[in-house]
Design a protein around this motif. Structure first.
Motif, mmCIF file in Angstrom:
data_model
loop_
_atom_site.group_PDB
_atom_site.id
_atom_site.type_symbol
_atom_site.label_atom_id
_atom_site.label_comp_id
_atom_site.label_asym_id
_atom_site.label_seq_id
_atom_site.Cartn_x
_atom_site.Cartn_y
_atom_site.Cartn_z
ATOM 1 N N LEU A 54 19.238 34.797 -57.426
ATOM 2 C CA LEU A 54 20.169 34.238 -58.405
ATOM 3 C C LEU A 54 19.688 34.502 -59.816
ATOM 4 O O LEU A 54 20.475 34.885 -60.695
ATOM 5 C CB LEU A 54 20.329 32.736 -58.166
ATOM 6 N N ILE B 1 20.295 38.162 -60.606
ATOM 7 C CA ILE B 1 21.705 38.466 -60.878
ATOM 8 C C ILE B 1 22.088 38.018 -62.282
ATOM 9 O O ILE B 1 22.751 38.754 -63.021
ATOM 10 C CB ILE B 1 22.596 37.790 -59.815
ATOM 11 N N ILE B 2 21.664 36.830 -62.672
ATOM 12 C CA ILE B 2 21.998 36.317 -64.001
ATOM 13 C C ILE B 2 21.368 37.182 -65.089
ATOM 14 O O ILE B 2 22.019 37.530 -66.088
ATOM 15 C CB ILE B 2 21.537 34.856 -64.133
ATOM 16 N N THR C 151 11.077 38.121 -62.277
ATOM 17 C CA THR C 151 11.416 37.061 -61.323
ATOM 18 C C THR C 151 10.370 36.882 -60.228
ATOM 19 O O THR C 151 10.342 35.842 -59.571
ATOM 20 C CB THR C 151 12.763 37.356 -60.658
ATOM 21 N N PRO D 156 16.178 30.166 -57.358
ATOM 22 C CA PRO D 156 16.206 31.271 -56.382
ATOM 23 C C PRO D 156 16.069 32.620 -57.068
ATOM 24 O O PRO D 156 16.749 32.889 -58.073
ATOM 25 C CB PRO D 156 17.571 31.102 -55.702
#
Length: 286
Positions: free
Chosen positions: A135, A138-139, A158, A132
């Motif tokens: 996700l 964020i990481i 991303t 995703p």
């Protein structure tokens, strides 16, 4: 008897739907607001006035009028909303450009060379798409650290597979055209083939993807800032203002309402214009 003169046919161009015009005007106004933010904002967006904290819209304090109210530190919500548009549009524009260029080049190279080059690039695309996007963002931001530049880099890293997949599919169909094969037979290099013959024919599809991705980048930036992983204080950001305003919804609704409304109008306008661009540039709809 005079023969009937042939009637010249002209390709009919569909007019722009009237439903798109208001949202195009909204988008234009938001872009101009971001560009001319220093001249539009009535106050310094970071100036604090604790005597005017949590004041309702229209309140006046120390000779300054807070037209959209003030936040928990007495900062002008209107000025911070205006400067927040600059952050959102800057992040979205930069990330779309970086991801679009990077992904489109890789997609065209994979479709042009085929073989092991195609296998490696497209398997990397599949791997990135299997995670995703929010996700993964964020990481990555948690590892690199929250900042404006890191948000742009993370969003570009991303989202490039979307462009790569579209460019790959479009290039496969264009690369088999007679003029492309003739140019290759006459000794044209891969850079000339891709830049002069392939890219102009797939640019329409890539523009549509970029238009739709633009609104998504605005939402991702707001989401990261809402979680504290995006633009850091005291820089004004719509996501950060929403994060702060959720604590004062019952007592100071204006802190979250106005930046949320601006975010809603921006994303809605971009999506509607993107849908219209897709319909206009899709050859099947002509």
């Amino acid at each position: 008897m005079n023969a009937a003169a042939p009637v010249a046919t002209k390709r009919s161009r569909r007019p722009i739907p009237w439903t798109v015009i208001p949202f195009a005007a909204i988008l234009t106004a938001l872009v101009l607001m971001a560009i001319f933010a220093p001249y539009i904002a009535p106050l310094d967006p970071n100036a604090q006035n604790l005597l005017a904290r949590l004041k309702a819209p229209g309140h006046e304090a120390r000779g300054a009028v807070y037209w959209l109210g003030s936040d928990e530190l007495g900062r002008d919500v209107l000025s911070r909303t205006v400067y927040g548009a600059r952050v959102s549009l800057l992040v979205a524009f930069a990330s779309v450009i970086l991801s679009g260029v990077f992904g489109s080049v890789l997609g065209m190279i994979a479709a042009f060379y085929r073989g092991w080059v195609e296998t490696i690039i497209m398997r990397i695309v599949d791997i990135v798409l299997s995670v995703p996007a929010i996700l993964l963002a964020i990481i990555t931001v948690a590892v690199l650290g929250p900042s404006l530049y890191n948000v742009v880099i993370v969003l570009a890293l991303t989202r490039w597979p979307r462009y790569a997949r579209v460019a790959y599919g479009q290039t496969l169909s264009v690369a088999n055209m007679p003029y492309v094969r003739l140019s290759r037979f006459m000794g044209a290099g891969w850079l000339r083939l891709l830049g002069r013959h392939v890219l102009p024919n797939i640019a329409g599809a890539l523009i549509v993807v970029a238009t739709l991705e633009f609104g998504l980048m605005v939402l991702f930036e707001a989401g990261l800032s809402f979680l504290g992983l995006g633009v850091q204080p005291p820089t004004a950001s719509w996501g950060a203002m929403l994060s702060t305003g959720r604590n004062y919804v019952a007592t100071a609704w204006w802190i979250a309402t106005f930046p949320g409304l601006a975010l809603f109008l921006l994303v809605l306008s971009i999506n509607l214009i993107g849908d219209h661009a897709r319909d206009r540039l899709d050859p099947r709809s002509r």
